[in-house]
Enzyme design. Structure first.
Site, PDB file in Angstrom:
ATOM      1  N   ASP A 447       0.825  -1.201   0.000  1.00 13.06           N
ATOM      2  CA  ASP A 447       0.000   0.000   0.000  1.00 13.06           C
ATOM      3  C   ASP A 447       0.868   1.262   0.000  1.00 13.06           C
ATOM      4  O   ASP A 447       2.078   1.213   0.268  1.00 13.06           O
ATOM      5  CB  ASP A 447      -0.932  -0.010   1.214  1.00 13.06           C
ATOM      6  CG  ASP A 447      -2.285   0.614   0.932  1.00 13.06           C
ATOM      7  OD1 ASP A 447      -2.374   1.431   0.002  1.00 13.06           O
ATOM      8  OD2 ASP A 447      -3.248   0.300   1.656  1.00 13.06           O
ATOM      9  N   ASP A 505     -10.356   1.446  -3.482  1.00 15.50           N
ATOM     10  CA  ASP A 505     -10.825   1.125  -2.133  1.00 15.50           C
ATOM     11  C   ASP A 505     -12.345   1.066  -2.074  1.00 15.50           C
ATOM     12  O   ASP A 505     -12.905   0.581  -1.084  1.00 15.50           O
ATOM     13  CB  ASP A 505     -10.336   2.182  -1.136  1.00 15.50           C
ATOM     14  CG  ASP A 505      -8.898   1.957  -0.704  1.00 15.50           C
ATOM     15  OD1 ASP A 505      -8.379   0.849  -0.922  1.00 15.50           O
ATOM     16  OD2 ASP A 505      -8.289   2.898  -0.155  1.00 15.50           O
TER      17      ASP A 505
END
Length: 702
Positions: A447, A505
């Site tokens: 990430d 997301d």
């Protein structure tokens, strides 16, 4: 050497003019011209020479793949920079050219003796028909050279009168925008230090009204994960170009004598018949690259939206058992496993398993996961650091900042770790390597949750690439997922060293239909992480049926992001049906040709995948919203062999058309047999669906 080159591949021609001592010029990039003898190519060049006009240069401006202001180019120069004592525009003369005809590659070496610069151009045509080019500049002078831009260009023809690019934000990546390609410069810049949620994957121009299945289009992609820029530019003299490269901040690239800077690869794709053809070239190119994942993409359960930071062994073991029951093949432990990480305010940088939460380490959980037949993955964010961490307290100077006197503005309570600093790089490499050696980890969800603000990005991006490359070299079976606030780092630079991207997301199925549709212009389905979320989407509050959620994820790298302990037996059973369908279909979905229909009703979308041999196709009819038309009418199914007959029928479990009408379509129950040409040009009556529903169709060649 002949001064005209003609490269051909996969329906694309690239004709290069190498005459004289100037840099190469592209005479044609686009539709395949067929075999042409050298003399016929010379006629093409003759036909391309423009007239001179009053009050202009006495000779037409030679537009090279690196446009030069010194040659009279009035638009954005391909190379710009300065020495402390001079800002003269470079003027390059070619010294050598080498051609690898079998690989369709040209390398050119040129010099600017007065300016003290040397240039290397690499240009070619891939097997998939993509133009691939980059440039490198070397300082051959005695004083430093400050480079401000190196951006090669590809010409596009006059009929390209419309621009399509993409923008977006966190949770709403890849939103299309279209407008006229007028005179002047349409510039897209990204200064976020990563590819960016608002970045355009492609700068596309084409004939007015082009679609997925019609209209000539040309597109450019900059394969770089840091700051970058791309532009579409048209001059009053009739020239039009697509250009791009890394966006260099002031003073970021200072070439000492003998130093070289190489710009990222640029990729140009052409579609004679619309965006699907343009996208298909990128898909074929990626699928034939070294390292492209060839094993079936494992159905993945990720723990984030199931438990967030609330991790404990018993809960996660229960989630792993539920994942195995529905057919998942990989279990990924998301954020929250390392020291001090109870929320997003602390712990980043302290890459040690938290002894309080995991007194026996991750071994018990991994043992359970492996015992269930699942692979194991782990979330990391190696480029970041929380100020509230042991690492930041011990090494505050490792935080990336333009000035030691101030930190950049905080984002998500974190800062960026300066990986261009050898000590910081060595620490992160050592910690990740230690985790991979101690635990049986197959997959890292990598990430990157904040922009790089008030800091140069070039050396940081290069260091991240080196870090990924080194980890892959030490652990050859490791897979890496590119995640960056969701889909904020999606580009062919990071894809050279990763195995999929986390597309967004947001796993709201309606939003994902849009996001996946446009991300698919660059990436094939197997590289797009797409998960089945909870009945109520965590990021939007929308409620969707399980069939809509699962049908949306079906075509991509399928996964689950849902607390299955909260699902009832019927929901788990239904999810298992969708997992089984995906596992049965993925050899087709992850190797076939992606097709999207240009349906006239914007409320109804049509997309699918057709096998390379045309033997089978799977399509989704997606009701994005209520329509002003009811009943739905006919839909065309593109991409099938026009001369073959196909048996078309609904495909379970996506065969339940939830809609406002009770009468069934005559062909729905038993199917219908029609030629591929009829399915593509005439179509079949579609069921009228409630909004935010979908059905699946399968076409099998008879």
């Amino acid at each position: 050497m002949d001064d005209l080159l003609h490269f051909r591949a996969a329906g694309t021609s690239l004709v290069l003019d190498l005459s004289g001592t100037g840099l190469p010029r592209i005479t044609h990039w686009g539709a395949d011209l067929g075999e042409r003898a050298p003399g016929r190519l010379a006629e093409l060049r003759t036909a391309d020479v423009a007239q001179t006009v009053a009050n202009a240069l006495d000779e037409p401006v030679p537009l090279s793949v690196l446009p030069q202001q010194s040659a009279g180019w009035p638009g954005t120069p391909g190379l710009s920079g300065h020495r402390d004592s001079s800002a003269a525009a470079p003027a390059f003369t070619v010294r050598t050219r080498s051609v690898r005809a079998a690989d369709r590659r040209l390398t050119v070496e040129a010099v600017d003796r007065d300016g003290g610069l040397a240039l290397t151009l690499e240009l070619g045509l891939t097997d998939a028909g993509l133009v691939r080019l980059r440039a490198a500049v070397t300082n051959t002078g005695d004083t430093p050279y400050h480079l401000t831009e190196l951006a090669p260009a590809l010409p596009v023809p006059a009929q390209a009168t419309e621009i399509l690019d993409l923008t977006g934000r966190h949770l709403r990546e890849r939103a299309p925008q279209r407008h006229a390609f007028t005179l002047g410069t349409h510039l897209r810049e990204n200064r976020r230090g990563r590819t960016g949620s608002d970045a355009t994957l492609l700068q596309i121009v084409g004939v007015a009204g082009f679609g997925f299945r019609s209209g000539e289009v040309w597109g450019l992609h900059v394969a770089w994960s840091g700051n970058h820029r791309s532009l579409a530019e048209r001059t009053p003299a009739g020239h039009a170009v697509l250009a791009g490269g890394e966006l260099l901040l002031p003073g970021e690239i200072r070439l000492a004598p003998g130093d070289t800077y190489r710009c990222p690869w640029l990729y140009g794709s052409y579609g004679r018949h619309g965006l699907d053809e343009l996208a298909g070239r990128f898909h074929r190119h990626l699928r034939t690259r070294d390292g492209h994942p060839t094993s079936p993409r494992p159905v993945t359960l990720n723990t984030w939206e199931a438990v967030y930071f609330d991790q404990d062994l018993a809960t996660l073991e229960g989630l792993a058992r539920a994942a195995a029951e529905v057919g998942a093949e990989r279990f990924v432990l998301d954020d929250g496993w390392f020291r001090g990480r109870r929320d997003d305010r602390a712990g980043l940088g302290d890459w040690y398993v938290d002894e309080e939460v995991w007194p026996d380490g991750l071994h018990p959980l991994i043992g359970t996961v492996r015992g269930l037949g699942l692979r194991f993955g782990l979330w990391v964010e190696p480029e970041m650091v929380n100020p509230d961490s042991d690492l930041a307290r011990a090494h505050p100077d490792w935080i990336l900042a333009a000035s030691p006197a101030r930190l950049p503005p905080a984002s998500r309570h974190q800062q960026v770790l300066d990986l261009a600093r050898p000590e910081a790089y060595g620490y992160v490499l050592g910690r990740l390597d230690a985790l991979l050696r101690e635990y049986r980890i197959d997959h890292l969800k990598w990430d990157h949750n904040r922009d790089l603000v008030d800091a140069a990005a070039h050396h940081q991006t290069a260091a991240v690439y080196r870090l990924m490359d080194e980890l892959r070299a030490r652990h050859p079976n490791l897979e890496i997922e590119s995640c960056s606030s969701g889909g904020g780092r999606v580009d062919l630079g990071v894809l050279e060293r990763t195995d999929r991207v986390w597309t967004s997301d947001c796993i709201d199925a309606l939003e994902r239909q849009r996001i996946q549709r446009w991300t698919g212009l660059l990436l094939p389905p197997e590289l797009l992480g797409a998960h089945v979320g909870a009945p109520v989407a965590h990021t939007t509050g929308r409620r969707h049926t399980l069939d809509f959620r699962a049908g949306t994820a079906l075509f991509c790298h399928f996964g689950i992001e849902w607390d299955l302990a909260a699902a009832d037996a019927a929901e788990r059973a239904r999810l298992a049906e969708w997992v089984a369908l995906h596992r049965a279909l993925r050899p087709l979905l992850h190797s076939g040709t992606v097709v999207r229909g240009d349906h006239p009703d914007p409320a109804l979308w049509v997309h699918g995948v057709v096998a390379e041999d045309g033997g089978r196709g799977v399509f989704a009819l997606v009701q994005m919203a209520t329509s002003v038309q009811s009943p739905a009418g006919r839909v065309r199914l593109p991409g099938l062999d026009p001369d073959a007959d196909y048996r078309l029928s609904p495909l379970a479990p996506g065969d339940r058309p939830e809609g406002p009408f009770t009468s069934a379509l005559p062909w729905w129950e038993k199917g219908v047999t029609l030629p591929g040409r009829v399915l593509a040009e005439v179509g079949v009556q579609a069921p009228t669906l409630f909004p935010e529903r979908l059905v699946l169709l399968e076409a099998v060649r008879r």
